[in-house]
Design a protein around this motif. Sequence first.
Motif, PDB file in Angstrom:
ATOM      1  N   GLY A 265       0.806  -1.216   0.000  1.00 25.68           N
ATOM      2  CA  GLY A 265       0.000   0.000   0.000  1.00 25.68           C
ATOM      3  C   GLY A 265       0.835   1.260   0.000  1.00 25.68           C
ATOM      4  O   GLY A 265       2.058   1.242  -0.209  1.00 25.68           O
ATOM      5  N   ASN A 266       0.142   2.385   0.243  1.00 28.91           N
ATOM      6  CA  ASN A 266       0.835   3.669   0.253  1.00 28.91           C
ATOM      7  C   ASN A 266       1.889   3.693   1.350  1.00 28.91           C
ATOM      8  O   ASN A 266       1.620   3.355   2.498  1.00 28.91           O
ATOM      9  CB  ASN A 266      -0.186   4.796   0.496  1.00 28.91           C
ATOM     10  N   ASN A 267       3.081   4.108   0.974  1.00 27.90           N
ATOM     11  CA  ASN A 267       4.206   4.189   1.912  1.00 27.90           C
ATOM     12  C   ASN A 267       4.484   2.846   2.595  1.00 27.90           C
ATOM     13  O   ASN A 267       5.045   2.809   3.679  1.00 27.90           O
ATOM     14  CB  ASN A 267       3.963   5.254   2.979  1.00 27.90           C
TER      15      ASN A 267
END
Lengths: 304, 333
Positions: A265-267
């Motif tokens: 996922g994000n980051n």
Amino acid sequence: MRRFVNSLCASQLRKGMVAAVLGLAALASSAEAEAQEIQLTGPLAGAPAVRGMRLHRAGRIDVALGSTFTLLDEYQRNIIPGLRLTYHPTDWFGVGVWGGFSFRSTTSLTDELQAKAIDARACPADPTTTDNTACKLTAVNLTRGNLAEDQLGRIVWMAAPQITFVPFRGKLALFSAAFIDTDISFFLGPAVIGLQERKPCGKDNNDQTTTPCSGSFELENRIAFAPTVGIGWNFYPTTFLGFGAEYRAMPFAWNSSGFDNAGAGNNEAFPDTAVNYKDRQFRVNSMVTVNISVQLPIKIKTTE
Amino acid sequence: MNQSRVGLLVAAALMAMPLAAAAQPKAAQPAQPAAKGDSKEINLDEGAEGQEAPAGDQTGTEPAGDAPVEETPGGEGEGLGDICKIDPSACPSINMEEAAKRPINAEMYAVQQIYALRYHRVELTPYFGITMNDQFVAHPSPGLSINWYITNVMAIGVNGNFYLGLNSPSNFNFQTSRAARVGVPITEYAWNANANFTYVPAYGKFAGFSDFIFHWDFYVLGGVGAIATRPIAVVDPDNRTFSYKPRLSFHAGGGVRIFFNRWFAVVAELSDYIFFDELENPSIAEGRDANNRPNAQNPSTWLAPETELTNNVQAQVGFSVFLPFSWEYRLPK
């Protein structure tokens, strides 16, 4: 000049700034005056700040036997008996090494997880054989056996060469009856930490697919490097014996839970069904040490 | 314009305060030479008071009447020698060995003349505290402590913390709940207030870099008060809402105060606020009551049946202002 003053006073903001600057100047000047009172006009003008000071460190080896206790532990508390050796070429500077081996005990959070999330659920080893949602969703993160033994990260040992500065020397009156020499020291250096962490699963540290995490709950050794920095407060009831306490921070990233917390996922802030280096989290790793020390040689020097 | 005057008045007050706070004893006046006829008698042989002066040949110190001045015992200056010249019978004799053996009962202190007296002064300490032992919810808080010193080492006072709106569940709490599929009961605080007793067992001074000296003290405190807490609904947030309730709490702590001048100090304190807290019930009541309402919506089912002893350990850092700013020493020490 008048125009300058009028211009300066034209703004209310400037008025406030002028007043503030005057106030700060007054504070600064008065503080300076107080110091001058002693140094320039007092009977001790030109005298050193301290006379006849016992040099507890200069030219001596400090041998300290102590025990370190980790703070803010999430899953396991560490008690680390250890030794510190320091040679002080001067009274304000020393070079030495500190280290110890760790003994552990579980926190109440670990005990609760063991009792409620593992023992009470009694999930099967193969999550595909159960309809229990919790068992399926925790298959990657929770062992079916002993939480502390199978997956919790642990500090096994640590060692740190370090330099020590002792800028503050003083004396202490306890109950206005007992008097004792004391000093405050600061130390820093590189630390080497022997760790045991959950062995990578799902994807290894090179992002290569490996054993699924639901079937892999074991620990492996790792050496971590970190800076260490701290402050100590030491007391000297005699000329060769002392005791004290230290606060030490040793910031580095490690996976203390063995959970899959990151990687997707994000980051990469979401679980990716793999446990590896991405799941390590940065921690300050605070600890407190209490120690008893011996200064050698026993004979002590004194300043004029 | 008024702001400017106020600003200047503040500046003047700031300038005056530290001067008053110095509170140094007035410089000793140089000794005036004694007037003739006003001379003070000095008995140089106090140790043998009431006894006859020993003969010179017995002590080996009293010179004969015509003995040279240089042999006068203790004759560092010429004063004694002059006396012996003028009137040999009045020549004082001192047995230095005996004098040296006299017991000396001088009263000495490790820290002579305490730098900042606390006796009958008020201490105002605004501070900010952070949680030291709760990994699940942070409870940062501004606070204020007011103490009045009954003696130089004992004080009574009050302190309070304001937590409302500053509680924040941690990322660790979220991750643990997600990974293990468990709800960890957590609580938040609104305020607490305590009446305290403070004792200062230790004070001292440090030499910094062997160049300057600063003073510090160590204190411990204990007290009793109240803290308002409530659970944060985690297990059944759809049905449960909690309101703050004050609870009895106990306060124990200790700290270090470093003085910058005689009325201003920086303070670092570790305080433990101990209380029995109510936690959210980890179980959700099932079924319906007589009015066909779900039992899960009955507030009497929301709290765990037992309270839990909670230690809210805070590190508090702030500064102290002592009032009045100045004082006078009445004792030589």
